[in-house]
Design an enzyme around this catalytic site. Structure first.
Site, short mmCIF file in Angstrom:
data_model
loop_
_atom_site.label_atom_id
_atom_site.label_comp_id
_atom_site.label_asym_id
_atom_site.label_seq_id
_atom_site.Cartn_x
_atom_site.Cartn_y
_atom_site.Cartn_z
N HIS A 173 4.17 1.48 -7.42
CA HIS A 173 3.89 0.19 -6.58
C HIS A 173 3.17 -0.71 -7.79
O HIS A 173 3.16 -1.93 -7.63
CB HIS A 173 3.07 0.52 -5.48
CG HIS A 173 4.03 0.96 -4.05
ND1 HIS A 173 5.14 0.38 -3.91
CD2 HIS A 173 3.74 2.05 -3.47
CE1 HIS A 173 5.49 1.00 -2.80
NE2 HIS A 173 4.94 2.10 -2.61
N HIS A 187 4.74 7.77 -7.58
CA HIS A 187 5.12 6.86 -6.35
C HIS A 187 4.20 5.78 -6.33
O HIS A 187 4.56 4.40 -6.22
CB HIS A 187 5.51 7.60 -5.19
CG HIS A 187 6.05 6.55 -4.21
ND1 HIS A 187 7.42 6.08 -3.77
CD2 HIS A 187 5.19 5.93 -3.15
CE1 HIS A 187 7.62 5.43 -2.92
NE2 HIS A 187 6.10 5.07 -2.54
N GLU A 188 2.88 6.01 -6.16
CA GLU A 188 2.05 4.89 -5.82
C GLU A 188 1.84 4.05 -7.46
O GLU A 188 1.83 2.85 -7.33
CB GLU A 188 0.58 5.61 -5.70
CG GLU A 188 0.51 6.36 -4.37
CD GLU A 188 1.12 5.53 -3.20
OE1 GLU A 188 0.79 4.37 -3.02
OE2 GLU A 188 1.83 6.09 -2.31
#
Length: 244
Positions: free
Chosen positions: A105, A101-102
C-alpha cells in the site's frame, strides 16, 4: 412491503454472511499455519517494512505497533505502517507476508497507483453519503406525499439521490478489491527481490495473502446485496404513488 423485500434478500444475505465467516476463518487458519514456519532470512515484520522502504527508496514513513493479530494497516495521513503484535516481532512467513502487504500500500501511494488514488478520494464521499442516504430517502417520501396533487417527481429524485449516495459503499468495496490484490502482488515480488523470502518460501506467503483477498470479495458481494435491497425498497415505496 418491508417484509417482502426482507424475505426476498434473506437467502443472499445469509449466503454472504456464511461466505464472510468462511473467508475470515480461512485467513486465520492460513496465518496460524504459516506463523509456525520461520523464514530462512530470520527477518521480522518490522525488519521487513524497514528493509523494503530502504530498497525502494521510500522515506518519511514510520513503523508503529498495535495490539492484536491481523490488525495491521497503513495510515497514509499519518505516514505510518502499523503492525500488529503478531506481526511486528515475528520472523514467520505469515508475518513478513502481512508486513509486505502493508508496504504494498505504501508503494501504491508512492507510485500513484490509480485505484489507490480513487479509493482514497472515495473515503470522505462514502462517509458523507452513508450518513445522508437515509435522510434523503425520508425527505423524498415526505415531499412525495405533499406533492402528489401537483404530480411532482421531486421527492422521487431526491430519494434516488439517497440511493446513489448509499451505493458509494458498494463502489468503495469494488475499488478496494483490486487495491488489495495489487498490494499482495507487490508484496510477493518485493519479498523475493529483497531476499526476505526464498522462492521456495513464497508459496506459503501467497496462501496467506490469497486467503485475505477472500474477505474483500465477501465485502463486495455483501455490499452488492444490501445495495440492491435498498434500491428495491425505495422503488417499491414510490411504486405505490404511480398506482394510486
Amino acid at each position: 412491503m418491508y417484509y417482502s423485500t426482507y424475505f426476498l434478500f434473506l437467502g443472499p444475505i445469509l449466503l454472504c454472511m456464511l461466505f464472510a465467516m468462511l473467508a475470515n476463518r480461512k485467513v486465520k487458519t492460513s496465518f496460524e499455519t504459516y506463523d509456525r514456519v520461520r523464514t530462512r532470512s530470520g527477518l521480522t515484520g518490522f525488519d521487513t517494512v524497514t528493509r523494503l522502504m530502504r530498497d525502494n527508496g521510500v522515506h518519511g514513513i514510520s513503523v508503529g505497533r498495535v495490539q492484536g493479530s491481523l490488525t495491521d494497516h497503513y495510515h497514509p495521513a499519518k505516514a505510518i505502517v502499523n503492525l500488529s503484535d503478531a506481526t511486528y516481532g515475528s520472523s514467520s512467513v505469515a508475518a513478513v507476508a502481512v508486513a509486505a502487504h502493508e508496504m504494498g500500500h505504501v508503494m501504491q501511494k508512492h507510485d500513484g497507483y490509480v485505484f489507490y488514488q480513487i479509493r482514497t478520494a472515495l473515503v470522505p464521499i462514502v462517509n458523507i453519503g452513508t450518513r445522508l442516504s437515509m435522510p434523503l430517502v425520508l425527505i423524498g417520501l415526505l415531499l412525495d406525499a405533499f406533492s402528489r396533487a401537483a404530480s411532482s417527481d421531486t421527492g422521487f429524485y431526491l430519494a434516488m439521490l439517497g440511493v446513489v449516495l448509499y451505493g458509494g459503499s458498494l463502489l468503495f468495496a469494488l475499488v478496494t478489491l483490486p487495491v488489495e490484490l495489487n498490494a499482495s502482488r507487490r508484496a510477493g515480488n518485493m519479498l523475493v527481490e529483497s531476499g526476505i523470502l526464498t522462492r521456495e518460501e513464497l508459496p506459503g506467503a501467497k496462501k496467506v495473502l490469497s486467503a485475505a483477498a477472500l474477505t474483500y470479495l465477501a465485502s463486495v458481494l455483501t455490499s452488492l446485496v444490501y445495495f440492491l435491497r435498498f434500491l428495491l425498497q425505495v422503488l417499491m415505496l414510490f411504486g405505490r404513488r404511480s398506482r394510486d
